[in-house]
Design a protein around this motif. Structure first.
Motif, PDB file in Angstrom:
ATOM      1  N   GLN A  16      52.519  31.316  34.663  1.00 26.15           N
ATOM      2  CA  GLN A  16      54.169  31.620  34.188  1.00 26.15           C
ATOM      3  C   GLN A  16      54.140  31.465  32.553  1.00 26.15           C
ATOM      4  OE1 GLN A  16      56.349  29.568  36.772  1.00 26.15           O
ATOM      5  NE2 GLN A  16      56.903  31.368  38.109  1.00 26.15           N
ATOM      6  N   PRO A  21      36.460  38.308  38.491  1.00 23.81           N
ATOM      7  CA  PRO A  21      35.633  39.076  38.322  1.00 23.81           C
ATOM      8  C   PRO A  21      34.041  38.919  38.454  1.00 23.81           C
ATOM      9  CG  PRO A  21      36.415  37.715  36.390  1.00 23.81           C
ATOM     10  CD  PRO A  21      36.859  37.243  37.678  1.00 23.81           C
ATOM     11  N   ARG A  22      33.073  39.780  38.465  1.00 25.60           N
ATOM     12  CA  ARG A  22      31.755  39.675  38.769  1.00 25.60           C
ATOM     13  C   ARG A  22      30.928  39.967  37.644  1.00 25.60           C
ATOM     14  NH1 ARG A  22      30.232  39.071  44.338  1.00 25.60           N
ATOM     15  NH2 ARG A  22      28.182  39.655  43.427  1.00 25.60           N
ATOM     16  N   ILE A  23      29.880  39.202  37.287  1.00 23.32           N
ATOM     17  CA  ILE A  23      29.088  39.465  36.054  1.00 23.32           C
ATOM     18  C   ILE A  23      28.574  40.825  36.402  1.00 23.32           C
ATOM     19  CG2 ILE A  23      27.214  38.365  37.158  1.00 23.32           C
ATOM     20  CD1 ILE A  23      28.144  37.914  33.514  1.00 23.32           C
ATOM     21  N   GLU A  51      30.018  47.400  27.076  1.00 25.85           N
ATOM     22  CA  GLU A  51      29.852  46.346  28.022  1.00 25.85           C
ATOM     23  C   GLU A  51      28.715  46.623  28.981  1.00 25.85           C
ATOM     24  OE1 GLU A  51      31.215  46.770  32.842  1.00 25.85           O
ATOM     25  OE2 GLU A  51      32.629  47.989  31.213  1.00 25.85           O
ATOM     26  N   GLU A  57      33.986  46.144  39.704  1.00 22.19           N
ATOM     27  CA  GLU A  57      35.439  45.998  40.139  1.00 22.19           C
ATOM     28  C   GLU A  57      36.276  46.905  38.943  1.00 22.19           C
ATOM     29  OE1 GLU A  57      34.231  42.790  39.542  1.00 22.19           O
ATOM     30  OE2 GLU A  57      34.971  43.138  37.647  1.00 22.19           O
ATOM     31  N   ARG A 117      33.264  40.757  30.793  1.00 20.60           N
ATOM     32  CA  ARG A 117      33.042  41.787  31.084  1.00 20.60           C
ATOM     33  C   ARG A 117      34.030  42.775  31.856  1.00 20.60           C
ATOM     34  NH1 ARG A 117      27.647  44.131  34.475  1.00 20.60           N
ATOM     35  NH2 ARG A 117      28.040  46.152  33.594  1.00 20.60           N
ATOM     36  N   HIS A 118      34.784  42.019  32.910  1.00 21.61           N
ATOM     37  CA  HIS A 118      35.670  42.762  33.341  1.00 21.61           C
ATOM     38  C   HIS A 118      36.631  43.380  32.326  1.00 21.61           C
ATOM     39  CE1 HIS A 118      38.470  43.974  36.487  1.00 21.61           C
ATOM     40  NE2 HIS A 118      39.384  43.465  35.819  1.00 21.61           N
ATOM     41  N   SER A 136      39.431  37.558  44.157  1.00 16.33           N
ATOM     42  CA  SER A 136      40.132  37.767  42.606  1.00 16.33           C
ATOM     43  C   SER A 136      39.197  37.337  41.606  1.00 16.33           C
ATOM     44  CB  SER A 136      41.051  36.584  42.865  1.00 16.33           C
ATOM     45  OG  SER A 136      40.606  35.321  42.770  1.00 16.33           O
ATOM     46  N   GLU A 172      45.867  44.036  31.295  1.00 15.43           N
ATOM     47  CA  GLU A 172      45.369  45.456  31.297  1.00 15.43           C
ATOM     48  C   GLU A 172      46.610  46.540  31.544  1.00 15.43           C
ATOM     49  OE1 GLU A 172      40.856  45.198  33.356  1.00 15.43           O
ATOM     50  OE2 GLU A 172      42.619  45.326  34.894  1.00 15.43           O
ATOM     51  N   ASP A 173      47.579  46.181  32.413  1.00 17.19           N
ATOM     52  CA  ASP A 173      48.740  47.050  32.462  1.00 17.19           C
ATOM     53  C   ASP A 173      49.389  47.398  31.287  1.00 17.19           C
ATOM     54  OD1 ASP A 173      48.173  47.307  35.299  1.00 17.19           O
ATOM     55  OD2 ASP A 173      49.628  45.754  35.851  1.00 17.19           O
ATOM     56  N   ARG A 177      39.879  46.904  39.359  1.00 12.42           N
ATOM     57  CA  ARG A 177      40.943  46.078  38.988  1.00 12.42           C
ATOM     58  C   ARG A 177      40.825  44.935  40.107  1.00 12.42           C
ATOM     59  NH1 ARG A 177      46.150  46.651  37.314  1.00 12.42           N
ATOM     60  NH2 ARG A 177      47.642  45.334  38.176  1.00 12.42           N
ATOM     61  N   LEU A 178      41.251  43.682  39.407  1.00 19.97           N
ATOM     62  CA  LEU A 178      41.154  42.334  40.239  1.00 19.97           C
ATOM     63  C   LEU A 178      42.042  42.544  41.393  1.00 19.97           C
ATOM     64  CD1 LEU A 178      40.100  40.001  37.490  1.00 19.97           C
ATOM     65  CD2 LEU A 178      38.770  41.041  38.950  1.00 19.97           C
ATOM     66  N   SER A 227      31.949  36.681  32.945  1.00 20.85           N
ATOM     67  CA  SER A 227      32.545  37.517  33.938  1.00 20.85           C
ATOM     68  C   SER A 227      33.684  38.307  33.471  1.00 20.85           C
ATOM     69  CB  SER A 227      32.301  36.886  35.405  1.00 20.85           C
ATOM     70  OG  SER A 227      31.084  36.089  35.430  1.00 20.85           O
ATOM     71  N   VAL A 228      34.569  37.193  33.005  1.00 20.73           N
ATOM     72  CA  VAL A 228      35.800  37.727  32.761  1.00 20.73           C
ATOM     73  C   VAL A 228      35.796  38.550  31.589  1.00 20.73           C
ATOM     74  CG1 VAL A 228      37.965  36.901  31.292  1.00 20.73           C
ATOM     75  CG2 VAL A 228      36.924  35.524  33.192  1.00 20.73           C
ATOM     76  N   ASN A 265      45.192  41.066  35.069  1.00 24.21           N
ATOM     77  CA  ASN A 265      45.832  42.557  35.643  1.00 24.21           C
ATOM     78  C   ASN A 265      46.903  42.854  34.665  1.00 24.21           C
ATOM     79  OD1 ASN A 265      43.777  43.064  37.383  1.00 24.21           O
ATOM     80  ND2 ASN A 265      45.192  42.204  39.324  1.00 24.21           N
ATOM     81  N   ALA A 310      44.428  40.189  42.745  1.00 25.65           N
ATOM     82  CA  ALA A 310      44.632  38.834  42.653  1.00 25.65           C
ATOM     83  C   ALA A 310      45.652  38.319  43.941  1.00 25.65           C
ATOM     84  CB  ALA A 310      45.781  38.864  41.370  1.00 25.65           C
ATOM     85  N   ILE A 311      45.896  36.996  44.106  1.00 21.57           N
ATOM     86  CA  ILE A 311      46.398  36.468  44.988  1.00 21.57           C
ATOM     87  C   ILE A 311      47.887  36.201  44.496  1.00 21.57           C
ATOM     88  CG2 ILE A 311      46.738  34.352  46.745  1.00 21.57           C
ATOM     89  CD1 ILE A 311      43.861  33.732  46.348  1.00 21.57           C
ATOM     90  N   GLU A 319      41.798  24.775  43.694  1.00 21.02           N
ATOM     91  CA  GLU A 319      42.669  24.934  42.542  1.00 21.02           C
ATOM     92  C   GLU A 319      43.234  23.683  42.093  1.00 21.02           C
ATOM     93  OE1 GLU A 319      43.982  29.378  42.089  1.00 21.02           O
ATOM     94  OE2 GLU A 319      44.406  28.870  44.423  1.00 21.02           O
ATOM     95  N   VAL A 352      41.890  30.311  39.271  1.00 21.93           N
ATOM     96  CA  VAL A 352      40.803  31.674  39.509  1.00 21.93           C
ATOM     97  C   VAL A 352      42.267  32.599  40.058  1.00 21.93           C
ATOM     98  CG1 VAL A 352      38.722  31.378  39.580  1.00 21.93           C
ATOM     99  CG2 VAL A 352      39.963  30.735  41.361  1.00 21.93           C
ATOM    100  N   SER A 353      42.874  32.244  41.061  1.00 23.23           N
ATOM    101  CA  SER A 353      43.835  33.132  41.646  1.00 23.23           C
ATOM    102  C   SER A 353      45.092  33.560  40.699  1.00 23.23           C
ATOM    103  CB  SER A 353      44.389  32.436  42.765  1.00 23.23           C
ATOM    104  OG  SER A 353      45.504  31.629  42.546  1.00 23.23           O
ATOM    105  N   VAL A 354      45.249  32.712  39.853  1.00 22.59           N
ATOM    106  CA  VAL A 354      46.367  32.964  38.636  1.00 22.59           C
ATOM    107  C   VAL A 354      45.538  33.977  37.666  1.00 22.59           C
ATOM    108  CG1 VAL A 354      48.124  32.034  37.272  1.00 22.59           C
ATOM    109  CG2 VAL A 354      47.602  31.108  39.305  1.00 22.59           C
ATOM    110  N   GLN A 355      44.354  33.496  37.305  1.00 21.72           N
ATOM    111  CA  GLN A 355      43.619  34.302  36.161  1.00 21.72           C
ATOM    112  C   GLN A 355      43.842  35.859  36.508  1.00 21.72           C
ATOM    113  OE1 GLN A 355      39.928  32.178  35.289  1.00 21.72           O
ATOM    114  NE2 GLN A 355      38.940  34.300  35.848  1.00 21.72           N
ATOM    115  N   ALA A 356      43.504  36.097  37.810  1.00 20.47           N
ATOM    116  CA  ALA A 356      43.343  37.541  38.098  1.00 20.47           C
ATOM    117  C   ALA A 356      44.815  38.221  37.780  1.00 20.47           C
ATOM    118  CB  ALA A 356      42.844  37.733  39.407  1.00 20.47           C
ATOM    119  N   GLN A 357      45.746  37.496  38.213  1.00 16.46           N
ATOM    120  CA  GLN A 357      46.913  37.904  37.837  1.00 16.46           C
ATOM    121  C   GLN A 357      47.319  38.386  36.476  1.00 16.46           C
ATOM    122  OE1 GLN A 357      50.169  35.344  39.376  1.00 16.46           O
ATOM    123  NE2 GLN A 357      49.468  35.287  41.430  1.00 16.46           N
TER     124      GLN A 357
END
Lengths: 350, 350
Positions: free
Chosen positions: A178, B278-280, A258, B284, A238-239, B276, A217-218, B286-287, A235-236, A214, B289-290, B60, A206-211
């Motif tokens: 947050q 990203p892969r090298i 990429e 993907e 690249r994504h 969640s 990107e939005d 969009r990730l 990996s991050v 995203n 996310a949880i 985590e 990791v679970s928050v990283q994806a949020q």
């Protein structure tokens, strides 16, 4: 993952024709090393950034990856003019960002904003979230939103996925993810064109990283932002990136799309980096070739002559010690590589 | 210089899981008494480690993985920490009820630990050789000269170049990777049976991380140690672990053989984690996310601690806490619907 088509490399880059937002040319920053207390004698310099050039185009994300000490955070500071470079130029939509002063500078500064790595230390614990996000308007009174500051701050909180009712809360009342959203809201406040993200997700789970990724990107899609995304996690990068630059000891070793960098890296350093990334798939155990580099990166105060990577490189020859390789397309490699012996490897991330 | 990981792969021989367990944690409960209330850091934790086996504890921040390590080592700060129940059996003997004097003889000798941050774990005012030699002087009652000789030998063993010359260097004179090697040297100095590594490579760059991890696994094989690897990195785990325990809010959510977990994750949290990142190898768009945040440990939800974030949660999940139960042999999951998830996955894969 389809392999990039080497014959139509230009087709792989959707931003090839987009407007250049940031044009960075030959950026150099050396930090002096001194000896003595009163008569400080200059005994050398840490060559943090030593000749970096690239272009950032409208709407694209340029990833910068590198290990600690490679100069990626100094690069971020130079682009923000938080440090002044010793040499080189940064042009923002054609205007010389390093030469402007006074009112002009303030106007350009609004267009380039930064998001920091550590959401715990980059927010003032004594200020409420509302004050933190409103602070850019204090520094730039003429950018004050028409609807009033508080409604705009609430709107920003909503944009980054926080509850606008929490405007009076303090940073410690928020979790790491947050807080990073608060930092992003502050970065968005002045409607910038470019956001420099300096390791924005590396302190997050990791679970928050994806949020957060995203969200970035939005926001890019919504506001047409251009990002410079600095991180050490391959990996991050690249994504999120459209193009990627690999930094080693203050210089770019390789720069390409990429798919080019990850699918067909030409620089031995990039190849070693990619092969060392642990892949979350135990069935690949022992099946991937791992290029184990010997030793640690040399000190940026005393980089090797010629190619900086040669001391750890298995391809190094005499020419590598004598001549610094330029970042340019090489035979057989469609994108820019700074290596005399550049050769594409395609099997490292497949 | 280029070498495949075949050798490293062979190093990870199948552990002898039929033998008596080295360490058995049963229904462990640890609380922290804070001003904000009682934080239940560990709520009924169960796992076993056999000689020569690598157990990865994945989780985590706030999941209780480091508290687990500290509790096993007996270095938990009490207060505020308090062990509220359970057993930790080392070769059948409960560490928690053992007299402190006896336990001290195990700590650092039979059970030792590597910490994440090598710089703050080493004493800055003593040379590293002195610090390694101290282990031999105190525990093995060696003479100074003999102890120093052992220290040099050990530094050589963990791959520190010119160990003879560097033995009197101070911690700050070493790079991050070298410092972590010194920490490893100290941890294995007295031939421990069980090694706990708490995020041993998290602070290191990816190329150095690969070197250090390989060293750790070689040593594990050589000494047939049980290894508890505490990490949040799904890539590292896939590369090195035999078994995995996924922790969330102080409980094991899922545990199984490493291949099983990655192939058929049967807990929504494990699946969420795997989805969640990203892969090298890209791919993907969009990730996934949880959503949401980990629960406050002072105010855990009534049922399953993951239920507020779980896309599959039902009323049952919100009222009744699922226990860790068998899905198939050797695969346990704490979810009311794990059998269903497992069957869906297997059905979908076939």
């Amino acid at each position: 993952m389809s392999r990039p088509d080497l014959n139509t490399a230009a087709g792989a880059d959707p931003f090839a024709d987009a407007e250049v937002v940031l044009d960075v040319d030959g950026l150099v920053k050396h930090f002096p090393l001194t000896q003595g207390v009163i008569f400080q004698k200059r005994v050398g310099a840490v060559k943090a950034v030593d000749g970096v050039s690239f272009q950032l185009r409208q709407g694209e994300t340029l990833g910068i990856v590198g290990e600690s000490g490679c100069g990626k955070s100094t690069l971020a500071k130079l682009l923000m003019r938080l440090e002044s470079p010793d040499e080189g130029s940064v042009r923002f939509r054609g205007e010389d960002f390093l030469a402007v002063r006074g009112e002009e500078l303030r106007r350009l500064r609004r267009k380039i904003q930064i998001i920091f790595q550590d959401p715990y230390t980059s927010l003032n614990p004594r200020m409420s979230v509302g004050d933190i996000i409103a602070e850019p308007f204090k520094l730039h009174p003429d950018a004050k939103p028409q609807q009033g500051i508080r409604p705009r701050v609430k709107e920003l909180l909503d944009v980054v996925g926080l509850n606008p009712d929490h405007i009076n809360r303090y940073p410690h009342q928020f979790s790491g993810g947050q807080r990073q959203r608060i930092g992003i809201a502050r970065g968005l406040a002045l409607n910038p064109d470019v956001i420099i993200c300096d390791e924005p997700v590396s302190a997050l789970d990791v679970s928050v990283q994806a949020q957060v990724m995203n969200l970035l990107e939005d926001l890019q899609a919504e506001f047409g932002l251009s990002y410079i995304f600095i991180a050490h996690d391959l990996s991050v990068v690249r994504h999120i990136s459209d193009r990627v630059g690999v930094m080693y000891l203050g210089r770019l070793a390789e720069l390409g799309t990429e798919d080019e960098i990850y699918g067909a890296p030409g620089h031995p350093y990039t190849q070693a980096l990619l092969s060392a990334v642990p892949v979350p798939d135990p069935t690949l155990r022992g099946k991937r070739e791992q290029i184990v580099l010997q030793g640690d990166p040399p000190s940026p105060a005393n980089p090797p002559s010629g190619c900086r990577f040669r001391t750890r490189c298995w391809k190094a020859t005499e020419i590598c010690a004598e001549e610094e390789p330029a970042l340019t397309p090489r035979p057989g490699v469609p994108h820019d590589v700074a290596c005399h012996h550049a050769e594409v490897r395609e099997d490292l991330t497949a | 210089m280029t070498e495949t990981t075949d050798a490293a792969e062979q190093a990870r021989t199948a552990p002898d899981s039929t033998s008596a367990p080295l360490l058995e944690v049963r229904d462990l409960q640890v609380e922290f008494h804070t001003k904000a209330g009682v934080a239940q850091a560990i709520n009924g934790l169960n796992f076993t480690v056999h000689p020569g086996e690598t157990l990865a504890i994945l989780g985590e921040s706030g999941s209780g993985k480091s508290v687990t390590a500290q509790t096993i080592m007996g270095i938990l700060d009490m207060p505020p920490g308090k062990i509220a129940g359970g057993e930790i059996r080392y070769r059948g003997e409960d560490l928690l009820t053992m007299p402190e004097e006896k336990r001290r003889k195990l700590r650092g000798v039979s059970i030792s630990m590597i910490f994440q941050d090598a710089l703050s774990s080493l004493n800055p005012v003593f040379p590293v050789g002195w610090q390694i030699a101290e282990m031999f002087r105190i525990h093995r009652k060696m003479k100074k000269k003999e102890a120093k000789q052992e220290a040099v030998e050990l530094m050589r063993r963990v791959g520190i170049p010119a160990a003879e010359k560097r033995v009197w260097d101070f911690p700050h004179e070493f790079s991050g990777g070298m410092r972590q090697r010194i920490m490893i040297a100290m941890a294995i100095a007295l031939d421990p049976d069980l090694l706990i590594a708490d995020e041993p490579t998290t602070a290191l760059d990816v190329t150095v991380q690969a070197q250090v991890m390989d060293l750790l696994l070689d040593l594990q094989k050589e000494y047939n140690m049980g290894l508890i690897l505490i990490t949040h990195d799904l890539g590292v785990v896939a590369d090195v672990a035999d078994k995995i325990a996924v922790m969330y809010a102080g409980r094991v959510m899922e545990s199984a053989d490493v291949y099983e977990i990655y192939a058929s994750p049967s807990h929504p949290y494990t699946r969420g984690l795997l989805d969640s990142i990203p892969r090298i190898d890209g791919g993907e768009e969009r990730l996934k996310a949880i959503e949401g945040l980990p629960p406050m440990l002072t105010n855990l939800p009534a049922g399953c601690p993951f239920s507020p974030r779980c896309p599959m949660a039902t009323d049952l999940c919100r009222t009744e806490r699922p226990e860790l139960e068998r899905v198939v042999d050797g695969h346990y999951s704490a979810c009311h619907y794990s059998a269903q998830i497992y069957d869906d996955l297997r059905g979908g894969a076939a």
